[in-house]
Write an enzyme that holds these catalytic residues in place. Structure first.
Site, PDB file in Angstrom:
ATOM      1  N   CYS A   1       0.815  -1.217   0.000  1.00  0.00           N
ATOM      2  CA  CYS A   1       0.000   0.000   0.000  1.00  0.00           C
ATOM      3  C   CYS A   1       0.848   1.265   0.000  1.00  0.00           C
ATOM      4  O   CYS A   1       0.626   2.183  -0.804  1.00  0.00           O
ATOM      5  CB  CYS A   1      -0.979  -0.015   1.173  1.00  0.00           C
TER       6      CYS A   1
ATOM      7  N   HIS B   1      -2.665   0.640   6.869  1.00  0.00           N
ATOM      8  CA  HIS B   1      -3.031   0.673   5.446  1.00  0.00           C
ATOM      9  C   HIS B   1      -3.218   2.111   5.007  1.00  0.00           C
ATOM     10  O   HIS B   1      -3.639   2.975   5.794  1.00  0.00           O
ATOM     11  CB  HIS B   1      -4.321  -0.107   5.205  1.00  0.00           C
TER      12      HIS B   1
ATOM     13  N   GLU C   1      -5.905   1.458  -4.548  1.00  0.00           N
ATOM     14  CA  GLU C   1      -5.118   0.901  -3.456  1.00  0.00           C
ATOM     15  C   GLU C   1      -4.400  -0.370  -3.870  1.00  0.00           C
ATOM     16  O   GLU C   1      -4.801  -1.078  -4.796  1.00  0.00           O
ATOM     17  CB  GLU C   1      -6.018   0.577  -2.263  1.00  0.00           C
TER      18      GLU C   1
END
Length: 279
Positions: free
Chosen positions: A95, A154, A166
């Protein structure tokens, strides 16, 4: 035929709404681009760079994108995720690796070289948004984060219209998703990719905690994993601290962390030059 198709589409959309299903096509669900107005030119370029990787079918790879230079790399096995067993064979991004690469492509500078926590707490923040503000104030290019103050796990790039791009998890490719406003959503940050204003300093040491109040026993907020560039708003005399051979009672307030740190771990004199006293 055209009229019948139009009527069928309208009825299908109404049926989807009645059943609680999204009235979008599969193509729209994968639409990776800036989906709202107001984004900076740099934010739009970052989105375009991330979306190129989505279109290319790039893999999520744990640890991917954290090489000496921004860009896809082979990943590692995440000891907490059995699905990551093939990540060392997959060249891609995790991420924060994707966020780093997108903004490096957008600006020509490696602005966000770090994990999700370091990126969210960047000293290049132009604005920050809490979970209770929802998506209304956000603009495309803002960074969305999930986790807790001391462990953000994240991060993703907002596209607008409730969508984000993402690198989500091992075993999947980079994707466009609906923003998950669940209990783990921590908030968002908007980047200022121009010159940084305000007093900047560097920390030293590893695992240095910031605190909710200028006191050793106060709630921990975030630990600097290593030397970190920080923005200091003000400083004041508070609890006296002795650590690593130094004693000081001065604490600095760090607006990007909404937290305090003892000046012992800020490079410079005990009372920092050019920083005002806190009211």
């Amino acid at each position: 035929m055209i009229r019948r198709t139009l009527v069928g589409s309208v009825l299908g959309a109404l049926l989807a709404l009645l059943l609680g299903a999204p009235a979008t096509t599969a193509a729209a669900a994968d639409d990776c681009r800036t989906l709202a107005s107001g984004a900076s030119a740099a934010a739009e370029r970052a989105i375009a760079a991330a979306c190129e990787e989505v279109a290319a079918g790039t893999w999520y790879s744990w640890g991917g994108g954290h090489g000496p230079q921004p860009g896809p790399t082979y990943g590692q096995v995440d000891p907490e995720d059995p699905a990551s067993e093939h990540d060392p064979e997959r060249r891609g991004f995790d991420c924060s690796g994707l966020v780093r690469y997108a903004y490096a492509r957008a600006t020509g500078e490696d602005l966000l070289n770090g994990v999700a926590s370091a990126q969210y707490y960047t000293h290049r923040a132009a604005a920050r948004f809490t979970p209770d503000q929802g998506l209304a104030p956000l603009l495309p290019g803002d960074l969305l984060a999930w986790g807790t103050s001391d462990h953000l796990k994240h991060i993703a790039i907002y596209l607008g219209a409730g969508r984000m791009v993402e690198a989500r998890q091992s075993g999947t490719k980079l994707m466009v998703s609906d923003v998950r406003l669940n209990s783990a959503y921590f908030g968002a940050v908007r980047l200022d990719t121009g010159p940084v204003t305000g007093p900047l300093f560097a920390t030293w040491g590893n695992g240095v905690w910031t605190k909710a109040e200028p006191a050793v026993a106060a709630t921990r907020v975030y630990a600097f994993p290593g030397p970190t560039t920080i923005r200091v708003r003000c400083q004041k005399h508070a609890e006296r601290v002795t650590s690593d051979g130094y004693t000081n009672d001065v604490w600095s307030y760090l607006p990007d962390y909404r937290a305090w740190v003892t000046n012992i771990y800020i490079q410079g004199p005990a009372w920092l030059d050019g920083v005002p006293a806190c009211p």
